[in-house]
Every structure is written in structure tokens, then in C-alpha cells.
Scaffold this motif. Structure first.
Motif, short mmCIF file in Angstrom:
data_model
loop_
_atom_site.label_atom_id
_atom_site.label_comp_id
_atom_site.label_asym_id
_atom_site.label_seq_id
_atom_site.Cartn_x
_atom_site.Cartn_y
_atom_site.Cartn_z
N SER A 48 12.49 33.46 2.94
CA SER A 48 12.84 32.24 2.22
C SER A 48 14.31 32.24 1.81
CB SER A 48 11.96 32.12 0.97
OG SER A 48 12.27 30.94 0.25
N PHE A 49 14.94 31.06 1.92
CA PHE A 49 16.35 30.90 1.57
C PHE A 49 16.49 29.60 0.77
CE2 PHE A 49 15.85 33.18 5.49
CZ PHE A 49 16.66 34.30 5.32
N ASP A 50 16.95 29.73 -0.45
CA ASP A 50 17.04 28.57 -1.34
C ASP A 50 18.24 27.69 -1.02
OD1 ASP A 50 14.78 29.41 -2.66
OD2 ASP A 50 15.89 30.43 -4.27
N GLN A 51 18.01 26.39 -1.13
CA GLN A 51 19.11 25.44 -1.01
C GLN A 51 19.83 25.37 -2.35
OE1 GLN A 51 18.24 21.16 -0.95
NE2 GLN A 51 19.26 21.08 1.03
N ALA A 52 21.15 25.55 -2.32
CA ALA A 52 21.93 25.50 -3.56
C ALA A 52 22.06 24.07 -4.05
CB ALA A 52 23.32 26.09 -3.30
N LYS A 53 22.42 23.93 -5.30
CA LYS A 53 22.52 22.58 -5.88
C LYS A 53 23.59 21.73 -5.17
CE LYS A 53 25.69 23.90 -9.61
NZ LYS A 53 25.88 23.95 -11.07
N GLN A 54 24.59 22.39 -4.57
CA GLN A 54 25.62 21.65 -3.82
C GLN A 54 25.11 21.18 -2.46
OE1 GLN A 54 26.07 24.67 -5.14
NE2 GLN A 54 27.80 24.59 -6.57
N GLY A 55 23.95 21.71 -2.02
CA GLY A 55 23.35 21.26 -0.77
C GLY A 55 23.42 22.24 0.37
N TYR A 56 24.21 23.31 0.23
CA TYR A 56 24.31 24.29 1.32
C TYR A 56 23.19 25.31 1.20
CZ TYR A 56 26.13 27.77 -1.99
OH TYR A 56 26.25 28.65 -3.03
N VAL A 57 23.03 26.15 2.22
CA VAL A 57 22.04 27.23 2.17
C VAL A 57 22.74 28.53 2.59
CG1 VAL A 57 21.24 26.70 4.52
CG2 VAL A 57 19.78 28.03 2.99
N ASN A 58 22.44 29.59 1.88
CA ASN A 58 23.04 30.89 2.16
C ASN A 58 22.13 31.64 3.12
OD1 ASN A 58 24.17 33.44 2.20
ND2 ASN A 58 24.64 33.47 0.01
N LEU A 59 22.58 31.76 4.38
CA LEU A 59 21.80 32.42 5.43
C LEU A 59 22.47 33.74 5.85
CD1 LEU A 59 20.85 29.27 7.53
CD2 LEU A 59 19.40 30.52 5.91
N LEU A 60 23.13 34.36 4.87
CA LEU A 60 23.76 35.66 5.10
C LEU A 60 23.06 36.70 4.22
CD1 LEU A 60 26.06 37.23 6.52
CD2 LEU A 60 27.48 36.75 4.50
N PRO A 61 22.01 37.33 4.74
CA PRO A 61 21.29 38.34 3.96
C PRO A 61 22.23 39.44 3.49
CG PRO A 61 20.07 37.80 5.96
CD PRO A 61 21.42 37.16 6.08
N VAL A 62 21.94 39.97 2.32
CA VAL A 62 22.84 40.95 1.71
C VAL A 62 23.07 42.16 2.62
CG1 VAL A 62 20.98 42.13 0.46
CG2 VAL A 62 23.33 42.21 -0.42
N GLN A 63 22.07 42.52 3.40
CA GLN A 63 22.23 43.69 4.29
C GLN A 63 23.17 43.42 5.46
OE1 GLN A 63 19.42 41.99 3.68
NE2 GLN A 63 17.89 42.20 5.31
N PHE A 64 23.52 42.14 5.69
CA PHE A 64 24.45 41.79 6.76
C PHE A 64 25.89 41.73 6.27
CE2 PHE A 64 21.13 39.28 9.48
CZ PHE A 64 20.38 40.44 9.58
N CYS A 93 15.81 31.46 11.22
CA CYS A 93 15.84 32.55 10.25
C CYS A 93 16.77 33.67 10.75
CB CYS A 93 14.44 33.10 10.04
SG CYS A 93 14.37 34.50 8.90
N PRO A 94 17.72 34.12 9.91
CA PRO A 94 18.61 35.20 10.33
C PRO A 94 17.91 36.55 10.42
CG PRO A 94 19.01 34.63 8.04
CD PRO A 94 18.03 33.62 8.56
N LEU A 95 16.70 36.66 9.86
CA LEU A 95 15.99 37.94 9.86
C LEU A 95 15.03 38.10 11.04
CD1 LEU A 95 15.24 38.14 6.03
CD2 LEU A 95 16.98 39.41 7.30
N CYS A 96 14.38 36.99 11.44
CA CYS A 96 13.38 37.10 12.51
C CYS A 96 13.56 36.05 13.62
CB CYS A 96 11.97 37.01 11.93
SG CYS A 96 11.58 35.38 11.22
N GLN A 97 14.56 35.18 13.49
CA GLN A 97 14.90 34.17 14.50
C GLN A 97 13.84 33.08 14.68
OE1 GLN A 97 15.88 37.67 15.34
NE2 GLN A 97 17.59 36.81 14.19
N GLN A 98 12.90 32.98 13.75
CA GLN A 98 11.95 31.87 13.80
C GLN A 98 12.54 30.65 13.11
OE1 GLN A 98 9.03 32.21 15.60
NE2 GLN A 98 10.03 34.17 16.07
N ALA A 99 11.99 29.47 13.41
CA ALA A 99 12.50 28.23 12.82
C ALA A 99 12.31 28.23 11.30
CB ALA A 99 11.80 27.04 13.44
N LEU A 100 13.29 27.70 10.61
CA LEU A 100 13.19 27.53 9.16
C LEU A 100 12.83 26.08 8.86
CD1 LEU A 100 16.37 29.47 7.92
CD2 LEU A 100 13.99 30.15 7.55
N LEU A 101 11.89 25.91 7.98
CA LEU A 101 11.48 24.57 7.57
C LEU A 101 11.80 24.37 6.10
CD1 LEU A 101 8.00 24.40 9.35
CD2 LEU A 101 10.19 23.47 10.14
#
Length: 277
Positions: free
Chosen positions: A36-52, A15-23
């Protein structure tokens, strides 16, 4: 349709916010703190929080990405890719995970995928990652910043960076002990002929600056070869994917469009480092 990666191999992120494992659960990656971070339909995941984010759409824009993809698909950088893969074959643990730092549209990422490894690519530009994930469905792509990577310590046995910013502390954190880090940077004469059309006094690249301090240099290579163009679209795509595209005026674009033949050098420095405690 993108293959649901939950039915094959599961990507491992933190997790980019708390460094715990994402499942991965259904189509969302979630940590024990309920981020929580949703998987996009193309298969990638956006792990760049807006505040970053430092801008609304950081990284390369769609036009730059498409130009780079069209150029790379023509094979002009195939000798570079061959050199990178030769080093990988010579030194790597073939079962270890691989990380492409600043992966762009996934050209180099995909070439390192085998049936024995997992290959991850990160870029800060969402449009870029969207294109990569749609095209190369066997790799794991995410939107993230290189300064705070969404991976556990010592996850990767092989990391490489082609022209991306090199953040040694963070890359070293995710690199296994005895693992390798490959950097590709421009050498003195890279694209010098193209640069000379834009700048009154074109400077050669400075290759003396050693960016890596804590890792051990294992091998260094210089790769230089001419690129001969007979299609002006290829030259314009090359220009579009370089930083000096912003300096090109309409007159130069017209000149390149009308020019039937153009030649310039590809000139790279490859440095392979190893992490040793």
C-alpha cells in the motif's frame, strides 16, 4: 486544496515491490499483494520504498528546487520549451500518455498537458514532487527511481528527459512501439561564461557521446541563444540549479550580486528517437 484525482482520471501505476497493478482506493494505492502507498494531500504518491533509497533525502534539496523554479518562471528557457513542444506537435500521437523523466518541479511536465492525454512526472526528490503536484494538479506526479519505474510495459507514446539520467533499457520498456523519446542535453557552450567564472580552465561539454543505442534517431537539433541578465537574483538562481554551484566561493557570489549586467549562452542538443521493432 488539491482536486481529488479519484473523481476525475485515475493514475495508473504498478507496484515497485512486486510489479503488480496498483489500484486507488480512497487515498491509497494498493496491489493484489496488499502493498500500500498513500496518496499525499498534494496529490502525488511516493513509490520509492525506503529500502530503495541510497540516502535519507535523495535528489535535489529544497533550495535548489526553489532556485530552479524561480529561474524557469522568468522564461529564460522558453525557447527550449518551444522547441520541445514543436517536436511533440510534429510527431506525437496526441492521445498517448506522456512521461517526463526526472521532472523536477514540473515546469516541462505541465506544458505537455492537453485535454486528450495523461501526463506523468517522476523525480527521486520528494520535496520537488511535492512542489510540482501542488502547482500542477492536472498532471500525475510520483516519487520514484528512474532505474525501476512504476509503470506497465509500453504505457507511454512520448517520453522526454531534460538533463535527467538516461536509462535506456527502462525507458524503452515503458515506451510503446512506434513511440518517441526526446533527450535534452547541454551542448558545447552551455553556460560557458558562468562556468568560466568558477573554473580556472572551463571545459566545454562533450556532445559526441551518443547514449541511446537501441532506438532510431529521427531528428537532431542544436539550440543556441544568449541569455542577458539585468537582475543578479536570476543569475544566482541559475548558478544554484547547476552542479558547479558547489564550487562557487563567497567572493564569486558577491561579484555576481553586484554585477548589474551579465550574459551567457544557453546551448542545447535535442535528439528525438523512435522505438521500432
Amino acid at each position: 486544496m488539491h482536486t481529488d484525482i479519484s473523481t476525475k482520471e485515475i493514475a495508473q501505476y504498478r507496484c515497485p515491490l512486486c510489479q503488480q497493478a496498483l489500484l486507488l482506493n480512497e487515498k491509497s494505492y494498493r496491489c493484489e499483494n496488499n502493498h500500500s502507498f498513500d496518496q499525499a494531500k498534494q496529490g502525488y504518491v511516493n513509490l520509492l520504498p525506503v529500502q530503495f533509497k541510497h540516502s535519507k533525502e535523495p535528489g535535489d534539496n529544497k533550495a535548489m528546487v526553489q532556485a530552479r523554479r524561480a529561474f524557469l518562471d522568468k522564461g529564460y528557457y522558453q525557447p527550449l520549451l518551444d522547441s520541445m513542444l514543436a517536436l511533440y506537435q510534429k510527431y506525437s500521437d496526441k492521445n498517448a500518455d506522456i512521461f517526463d523523466a526526472g521532472c523536477g518541479e514540473g515546469f516541462y511536465t505541465n506544458q505537455h498537458k492537453t485535454e486528450h492525454n495523461s501526463v506523468y512526472g517522476v523525480d527521486i526528490a520528494k520535496e520537488t514532487i511535492k512542489i510540482a503536484a501542488k502547482r500542477y494538479q492536472e498532471c500525475f506526479f510520483s516519487v520514484a527511481t528512474l532505474s525501476d519505474l512504476p509503470y506497465a510495459n509500453e504505457k507511454f507514446g512520448w517520453i522526454y528527459s531534460v538533463y535527467a539520467p538516461i536509462l535506456e533499457n527502462e525507458f524503452t520498456r515503458i515506451l510503446k512501439n512506434e513511440g518517441y523519446f526526446l533527450t535534452v542535453t547541454p551542448a558545447d557552450n552551455h553556460l560557458f561564461e558562468l562556468k568560466s567564472l568558477i573554473y580556472r580552465q572551463a571545459n566545454k561539454h562533450d556532445t559526441t557521446k551518443q547514449i541511446i543505442e537501441k532506438l532510431t534517431l529521427v531528428e537532431e537539433q542544436r539550440l543556441n541563444y544568449p541569455m542577458n541578465f539585468s537582475n543578479s537574483d536570476d543569475v544566482l538562481n541559475l548558478l544554484a540549479m547547476t552542479p558547479f554551484a558547489f564550487k562557487a566561493n563567497d567572493e564569486l557570489i558577491a561579484q555576481l550580486t553586484q554585477q548589474k549586467h551579465f550574459s551567457c549562452q544557453a546551448d542545447f542538443v535535442l535528439r528525438l528517437y523512435q522505438k521500432k521493432h
